[in-house]
Design a protein around this motif. Structure first.
Motif, PDB file in Angstrom:
ATOM      1  N   LYS A  20       0.863  -1.183   0.000  1.00  0.00           N
ATOM      2  CA  LYS A  20       0.000   0.000   0.000  1.00  0.00           C
ATOM      3  C   LYS A  20       0.899   1.233   0.000  1.00  0.00           C
ATOM      4  O   LYS A  20       1.971   1.219   0.581  1.00  0.00           O
ATOM      5  N   HIS A  21       0.458   2.310  -0.661  1.00  0.00           N
ATOM      6  CA  HIS A  21       1.322   3.482  -0.717  1.00  0.00           C
ATOM      7  C   HIS A  21       0.596   4.777  -0.387  1.00  0.00           C
ATOM      8  O   HIS A  21       1.218   5.823  -0.239  1.00  0.00           O
ATOM      9  N   THR A  22      -0.749   4.723  -0.308  1.00  0.00           N
ATOM     10  CA  THR A  22      -1.524   5.935  -0.051  1.00  0.00           C
ATOM     11  C   THR A  22      -2.369   5.748   1.202  1.00  0.00           C
ATOM     12  O   THR A  22      -2.995   4.701   1.369  1.00  0.00           O
ATOM     13  N   CYS A  23      -2.417   6.781   2.026  1.00  0.00           N
ATOM     14  CA  CYS A  23      -3.229   6.729   3.243  1.00  0.00           C
ATOM     15  C   CYS A  23      -4.709   6.830   2.864  1.00  0.00           C
ATOM     16  O   CYS A  23      -5.125   7.806   2.236  1.00  0.00           O
ATOM     17  N   PRO A  24      -5.526   5.826   3.235  1.00  0.00           N
ATOM     18  CA  PRO A  24      -6.943   5.902   2.881  1.00  0.00           C
ATOM     19  C   PRO A  24      -7.669   7.024   3.622  1.00  0.00           C
ATOM     20  O   PRO A  24      -8.740   7.455   3.192  1.00  0.00           O
ATOM     21  N   GLU A  25      -7.100   7.523   4.703  1.00  0.00           N
ATOM     22  CA  GLU A  25      -7.749   8.581   5.483  1.00  0.00           C
ATOM     23  C   GLU A  25      -7.554   9.965   4.868  1.00  0.00           C
ATOM     24  O   GLU A  25      -8.484  10.756   4.776  1.00  0.00           O
ATOM     25  N   CYS A  26      -6.308  10.264   4.455  1.00  0.00           N
ATOM     26  CA  CYS A  26      -6.048  11.647   3.988  1.00  0.00           C
ATOM     27  C   CYS A  26      -5.371  11.679   2.617  1.00  0.00           C
ATOM     28  O   CYS A  26      -5.030  12.772   2.144  1.00  0.00           O
ATOM     29  N   LEU A  27      -5.152  10.520   2.006  1.00  0.00           N
ATOM     30  CA  LEU A  27      -4.483  10.399   0.703  1.00  0.00           C
ATOM     31  C   LEU A  27      -2.995  10.739   0.761  1.00  0.00           C
ATOM     32  O   LEU A  27      -2.328  10.860  -0.267  1.00  0.00           O
ATOM     33  N   GLY A  28      -2.473  10.930   1.957  1.00  0.00           N
ATOM     34  CA  GLY A  28      -1.058  11.263   2.099  1.00  0.00           C
ATOM     35  C   GLY A  28      -0.168  10.088   1.736  1.00  0.00           C
ATOM     36  O   GLY A  28      -0.606   8.936   1.727  1.00  0.00           O
ATOM     37  N   PRO A  29       1.101  10.373   1.414  1.00  0.00           N
ATOM     38  CA  PRO A  29       2.036   9.289   1.108  1.00  0.00           C
ATOM     39  C   PRO A  29       2.411   8.523   2.375  1.00  0.00           C
ATOM     40  O   PRO A  29       2.563   9.116   3.445  1.00  0.00           O
ATOM     41  N   LEU A  30       2.548   7.214   2.243  1.00  0.00           N
ATOM     42  CA  LEU A  30       2.972   6.404   3.376  1.00  0.00           C
ATOM     43  C   LEU A  30       4.482   6.246   3.360  1.00  0.00           C
ATOM     44  O   LEU A  30       5.096   6.206   2.293  1.00  0.00           O
ATOM     45  N   GLU A  31       5.072   6.175   4.534  1.00  0.00           N
ATOM     46  CA  GLU A  31       6.506   5.917   4.626  1.00  0.00           C
ATOM     47  C   GLU A  31       6.758   4.848   5.671  1.00  0.00           C
ATOM     48  O   GLU A  31       5.906   4.589   6.527  1.00  0.00           O
ATOM     49  N   VAL A  32       7.925   4.244   5.577  1.00  0.00           N
ATOM     50  CA  VAL A  32       8.266   3.161   6.504  1.00  0.00           C
ATOM     51  C   VAL A  32       8.756   3.757   7.819  1.00  0.00           C
ATOM     52  O   VAL A  32       9.548   4.703   7.827  1.00  0.00           O
ATOM     53  N   ALA A  33       8.266   3.194   8.919  1.00  0.00           N
ATOM     54  CA  ALA A  33       8.774   3.573  10.246  1.00  0.00           C
ATOM     55  C   ALA A  33       9.215   2.289  10.943  1.00  0.00           C
ATOM     56  O   ALA A  33       8.637   1.217  10.703  1.00  0.00           O
ATOM     57  N   TYR A  34      10.209   2.409  11.791  1.00  0.00           N
ATOM     58  CA  TYR A  34      10.780   1.233  12.455  1.00  0.00           C
ATOM     59  C   TYR A  34      10.351   1.228  13.919  1.00  0.00           C
ATOM     60  O   TYR A  34      10.246   2.284  14.553  1.00  0.00           O
ATOM     61  N   THR A  35      10.111   0.036  14.427  1.00  0.00           N
ATOM     62  CA  THR A  35       9.495  -0.089  15.736  1.00  0.00           C
ATOM     63  C   THR A  35      10.452   0.280  16.863  1.00  0.00           C
ATOM     64  O   THR A  35      10.121   1.060  17.740  1.00  0.00           O
ATOM     65  N   LEU A  36      11.626  -0.281  16.848  1.00  0.00           N
ATOM     66  CA  LEU A  36      12.538  -0.072  17.969  1.00  0.00           C
ATOM     67  C   LEU A  36      13.949   0.221  17.467  1.00  0.00           C
ATOM     68  O   LEU A  36      14.393  -0.377  16.487  1.00  0.00           O
ATOM     69  N   PRO A  37      14.660   1.099  18.139  1.00  0.00           N
ATOM     70  CA  PRO A  37      16.081   1.226  17.798  1.00  0.00           C
ATOM     71  C   PRO A  37      16.797  -0.087  18.123  1.00  0.00           C
ATOM     72  O   PRO A  37      16.435  -0.773  19.068  1.00  0.00           O
ATOM     73  N   GLN A  38      17.765  -0.428  17.314  1.00  0.00           N
ATOM     74  CA  GLN A  38      18.536  -1.647  17.567  1.00  0.00           C
ATOM     75  C   GLN A  38      19.941  -1.261  18.023  1.00  0.00           C
ATOM     76  O   GLN A  38      20.499  -0.285  17.550  1.00  0.00           O
ATOM     77  N   ARG A  39      20.503  -2.051  18.913  1.00  0.00           N
ATOM     78  CA  ARG A  39      21.867  -1.788  19.392  1.00  0.00           C
ATOM     79  C   ARG A  39      22.807  -2.876  18.856  1.00  0.00           C
ATOM     80  O   ARG A  39      22.372  -3.937  18.464  1.00  0.00           O
ATOM     81  N   GLY A  40      24.085  -2.600  18.895  1.00  0.00           N
ATOM     82  CA  GLY A  40      25.068  -3.592  18.464  1.00  0.00           C
ATOM     83  C   GLY A  40      25.071  -3.853  16.966  1.00  0.00           C
ATOM     84  O   GLY A  40      25.522  -4.898  16.506  1.00  0.00           O
ATOM     85  N   LEU A  41      24.585  -2.886  16.210  1.00  0.00           N
ATOM     86  CA  LEU A  41      24.469  -3.117  14.775  1.00  0.00           C
ATOM     87  C   LEU A  41      25.794  -2.973  14.014  1.00  0.00           C
ATOM     88  O   LEU A  41      25.949  -3.540  12.943  1.00  0.00           O
ATOM     89  N   ARG A  42      26.724  -2.207  14.578  1.00  0.00           N
ATOM     90  CA  ARG A  42      27.978  -1.987  13.832  1.00  0.00           C
ATOM     91  C   ARG A  42      28.642  -3.301  13.447  1.00  0.00           C
ATOM     92  O   ARG A  42      29.028  -3.500  12.301  1.00  0.00           O
ATOM     93  N   ALA A  43      28.760  -4.204  14.413  1.00  0.00           N
ATOM     94  CA  ALA A  43      29.439  -5.475  14.147  1.00  0.00           C
ATOM     95  C   ALA A  43      28.666  -6.288  13.114  1.00  0.00           C
ATOM     96  O   ALA A  43      29.258  -6.893  12.212  1.00  0.00           O
ATOM     97  N   VAL A  44      27.329  -6.276  13.226  1.00  0.00           N
ATOM     98  CA  VAL A  44      26.501  -7.023  12.270  1.00  0.00           C
ATOM     99  C   VAL A  44      26.730  -6.485  10.865  1.00  0.00           C
ATOM    100  O   VAL A  44      26.930  -7.239   9.903  1.00  0.00           O
ATOM    101  N   ILE A  45      26.715  -5.155  10.738  1.00  0.00           N
ATOM    102  CA  ILE A  45      26.887  -4.520   9.427  1.00  0.00           C
ATOM    103  C   ILE A  45      28.281  -4.811   8.865  1.00  0.00           C
ATOM    104  O   ILE A  45      28.436  -5.184   7.696  1.00  0.00           O
ATOM    105  N   GLU A  46      29.289  -4.661   9.710  1.00  0.00           N
ATOM    106  CA  GLU A  46      30.663  -4.815   9.215  1.00  0.00           C
ATOM    107  C   GLU A  46      30.949  -6.247   8.757  1.00  0.00           C
ATOM    108  O   GLU A  46      31.830  -6.472   7.931  1.00  0.00           O
ATOM    109  N   GLN A  47      30.193  -7.205   9.288  1.00  0.00           N
ATOM    110  CA  GLN A  47      30.376  -8.600   8.854  1.00  0.00           C
ATOM    111  C   GLN A  47      29.415  -8.965   7.718  1.00  0.00           C
ATOM    112  O   GLN A  47      29.395 -10.103   7.262  1.00  0.00           O
ATOM    113  N   GLY A  48      28.614  -8.008   7.263  1.00  0.00           N
ATOM    114  CA  GLY A  48      27.596  -8.285   6.251  1.00  0.00           C
ATOM    115  C   GLY A  48      28.177  -8.323   4.853  1.00  0.00           C
ATOM    116  O   GLY A  48      29.382  -8.160   4.648  1.00  0.00           O
TER     117      GLY A  48
END
Lengths: 410, 87
Positions: A20-48
């Motif tokens: 879905k890309h449009t808000c049925p309530e106001c026709l505004g654009p939808l964007e992705v939001a993330y639920t929680l900040p994650q910690r310890g990501l540097r090591a995960v990324i650097e090994q990716g």
């Protein structure tokens, strides 16, 4: 609980992360939001993986494809920096992505979501680079591609989608007219439209440029960015990327000024910035060699204006002559051949540097987003050294006399 | 008689129709007609001052309504779309 969801930019209503890309309530654009900040990501990324998919924990995907997109060079541009009085100037060279523009990043996200949502056709409206990126990604993923472009774009950008096996729809009209047509088609066809129906996910790919820059600088934000503005999506999502890097503890909070660059022949956002307006006035008939920035009614133009002001930056415009000069400047000083969108960025950088926008030791990063080999007609070679000779040594010696005898070279 | 073409997201507010026939010679008359027949749709399209809301794109016979005033004639079709994205 899902790691991410959709949120309306207008009324902030929240929805599951579906197709879905449009808000049925106001026709505004939808964007992705993330639920929680994650910690310890540097090591995960650097090994990716050695691609933008190393940042998958910061992207809205459920599966991670094995795909060589992104992780492009960050060049310390010492020679160009000397010309501009900048000791820490960097160029993010996104001309070397698989289809030779930054659009491979946003399309990587769109193609992955198209597969996750079960689509078999990937489509887009494009000023050229996106068409190539969509066609190439569709080929990699085994999807059908249908790309819509203005018939006036550069020949090489018309050829590439065909080579990748896409159906090419050339439309006699401006990009904004193509855009409107595709918005209508998207209402009728159950295809995945990369920059329409999948837009919430597509734009997230833009964030990976700053993720890479931060990691390549040793996990820190630069002092300033100079970014081209077409729809404004990359510009606005760069602000989002900076916030997320800080929220996830990947970089320390730092004042980041995000400057924008547009071609004077299609500069609705730069014009609004200069006049102090909160909203831009659309440009009805763009006229510039920077075809890939020729969007007269940019979807994120007003949000870009707000971001420029919020980060104590500005949005500048450069005319076609300055864009051509800038293409030559970055090619001669750094060996990077950019298309007019890149020339627009460098022209904006030159303008800003010469007006004293940056301290000499400021860490400044400019995004070079498209490859000059796609747009050879935009290059001014009138002052270049070029001779044509017979295949004989005397002809060469006559054409290029060497004042130093052989043996005198050290 | 003009045609009003609606995006999927707005069709539930017009009895599920993709295209609605309207008696409207210009944009001002169109606003009155929508208000009379589909008040919930009108609330979604217009703000309290009668201006188009932020995230509505409107095309009158192919012309972007941002370039037109409210007395511009409607000859055939008005197309409503969500905020145009693209680019």
């Amino acid at each position: 609980m899902s790691r991410y969801h959709l949120r309306c930019r207008g009324c902030h209503a929240v929805y599951p992360a579906d197709d879905k890309h449009t808000c049925p309530e106001c026709l505004g654009p939808l964007e992705v939001a993330y639920t929680l900040p994650q910690r310890g990501l540097r090591a995960v990324i650097e090994q990716g993986p050695r691609s933008l998919w190393r940042y998958a924990p910061l992207l809205p995907v459920d599966d991670v494809p094995d795909e060589p997109v992104g992780l492009t060079p960050l060049i310390h541009a010492k020679r160009l920096g000397r010309e501009l009085g900048l000791d820490a100037l960097y160029l993010k060279n996104d001309t070397v992505n698989p289809s030779f523009s930054f659009k491979d990043r946003v399309v990587a996200l769109a193609a992955q979501k198209a597969k996750e949502f079960g689509h078999d056709t990937l489509a887009c409206a494009s000023t050229g680079n996106l068409a190539g990126a969509v066609a190439a990604a569709a080929a990699r993923h085994g999807l059908r591609a249908v790309v819509f472009v203005p018939s006036s774009i550069e020949p090489a950008k018309l050829v590439a989608p065909l080579a990748y096996g896409a159906t090419l729809i050339e439309v006699d009209g401006t990009y904004d007219e193509v855009n409107r047509l595709v918005a209508q088609v998207a209402e009728e066809r159950r295809w995945a439209f990369a920059n329409f129906t999948l837009r919430p996910y597509y734009v997230e790919g833009s964030k990976t440029l700053l993720f890479e820059v931060a990691e390549q600088l040793g996990w820190r934000l630069p002092d300033a960015l100079v970014i081209p503005i077409a729809s404004g999506a990359m510009y606005v999502n760069t602000g989002k990327a900076a916030r997320e890097l800080v929220e996830h503890g990947l970089v320390a909070p730092h004042k980041l000024r995000i400057f924008g660059a547009q071609p004077a022949g299609c500069a609705p956002v730069a014009d609004a910035f200069a006049s102090g307006a909160d909203r831009y006035t659309p440009v009805r008939t763009p006229s510039t060699i920077a075809h890939s920035l020729a969007i007269g009614a940019p979807a994120d133009g007003n949000a870009a204006l707000a971001l420029a002001r919020a980060t104590d930056a500005s949005i500048v415009a450069s005319d076609d002559d300055a864009i051509r000069d800038a293409i030559g400047l970055v090619a001669r000083t750094e060996g990077v051949f950019v298309e007019p969108a890149g020339g627009t960025t460098v022209a904006g950088l030159v303008q800003l540097a010469r007006s004293g926008a940056f301290a000499r030791d400021a860490v400044v990063v400019a995004y070079l987003t498209g490859n000059g080999f796609k747009t050879p007609d935009a290059v001014d070679t009138s002052t270049a050294t070029r001779v044509r000779i017979a295949p004989r040594l005397d002809a060469f010696d006559a054409a290029v006399p060497d004042r130093q005898p052989v043996g005198a070279h050290s | 008689m003009a045609k009003l073409r609606l995006p999927t997201v707005l069709r539930p507010l017009a009895d599920g129709s993709a295209v609605v026939e309207v008696e409207a010679a210009d944009l001002a008359a169109l606003a009155s007609e929508i208000r009379r027949r589909y008040p919930a749709l009108a609330d979604r399209l217009y703000d309290g001052d009668g201006a188009w809301r932020d995230f509505v794109s409107v095309f009158v016979d192919g012309e972007d309504a941002r370039y037109l005033d409210r007395t511009a004639p409607i000859r055939g079709e008005v197309q409503l779309l969500p905020a145009i994205s693209g680019g």
